[in-house]
Design a protein around this motif. Structure first.
Motif, mmCIF file in Angstrom:
data_model
loop_
_atom_site.group_PDB
_atom_site.id
_atom_site.type_symbol
_atom_site.label_atom_id
_atom_site.label_comp_id
_atom_site.label_asym_id
_atom_site.label_seq_id
_atom_site.Cartn_x
_atom_site.Cartn_y
_atom_site.Cartn_z
ATOM 1 N N GLY A 16 52.270 52.354 18.139
ATOM 2 C CA GLY A 16 52.324 52.461 19.592
ATOM 3 C C GLY A 16 51.357 51.514 20.273
ATOM 4 O O GLY A 16 51.689 50.862 21.269
ATOM 5 N N LYS A 17 50.151 51.423 19.744
ATOM 6 C CA LYS A 17 49.141 50.521 20.305
ATOM 7 C C LYS A 17 49.606 49.077 20.224
ATOM 8 O O LYS A 17 49.465 48.314 21.177
ATOM 9 C CB LYS A 17 47.815 50.709 19.550
ATOM 10 C CG LYS A 17 46.702 49.847 20.045
ATOM 11 C CD LYS A 17 46.190 50.314 21.377
ATOM 12 C CE LYS A 17 44.952 49.529 21.749
ATOM 13 N NZ LYS A 17 44.577 49.738 23.117
ATOM 14 N N THR A 18 50.196 48.705 19.083
ATOM 15 C CA THR A 18 50.694 47.344 18.906
ATOM 16 C C THR A 18 51.814 47.043 19.890
ATOM 17 O O THR A 18 51.812 46.004 20.554
ATOM 18 C CB THR A 18 51.201 47.146 17.459
ATOM 19 O OG1 THR A 18 50.129 47.425 16.564
ATOM 20 C CG2 THR A 18 51.707 45.744 17.245
ATOM 21 N N LYS A 19 52.750 47.974 19.990
ATOM 22 C CA LYS A 19 53.893 47.774 20.891
ATOM 23 C C LYS A 19 53.422 47.690 22.344
ATOM 24 O O LYS A 19 53.908 46.869 23.120
ATOM 25 C CB LYS A 19 54.891 48.917 20.734
ATOM 26 C CG LYS A 19 56.222 48.652 21.389
ATOM 27 C CD LYS A 19 57.194 49.795 21.168
ATOM 28 C CE LYS A 19 57.933 49.634 19.890
ATOM 29 N NZ LYS A 19 59.050 50.602 19.756
ATOM 30 N N GLU A 20 52.459 48.533 22.699
ATOM 31 C CA GLU A 20 51.913 48.511 24.060
ATOM 32 C C GLU A 20 51.251 47.170 24.356
ATOM 33 O O GLU A 20 51.461 46.570 25.418
ATOM 34 C CB GLU A 20 50.898 49.646 24.222
ATOM 35 C CG GLU A 20 50.290 49.738 25.593
ATOM 36 C CD GLU A 20 49.256 50.848 25.702
ATOM 37 O OE1 GLU A 20 48.710 51.009 26.800
ATOM 38 O OE2 GLU A 20 48.998 51.559 24.708
#
Length: 57
Positions: A16-20
């Motif tokens: 999620g952090k990467t995608k964000e």
């Protein structure tokens, strides 16, 4: 099983952090929102597992 769930939570948080971050970088609001949602899902899963650990003791 708890260890598997904890690692799953960490993986969701990282994904999620990467995608964000990618969404924010390229200016894609929907990808940023998806990343935040996945990160929140991982946070919730981790909190659930921590709660289970408290009651095991």
């Amino acid at each position: 099983m708890s260890g598997k769930e904890k690692s799953r939570a960490k993986a969701e948080q990282a994904k999620g952090k990467t995608k964000e971050t990618i969404g924010r970088t390229v200016g894609n609001e929907s990808m940023t929102a998806e990343g935040r949602a996945e990160k929140a899902k991982g946070d919730a899963r981790q909190a659930k597992e921590k709660g289970k650990d408290v009651f095991k003791r």
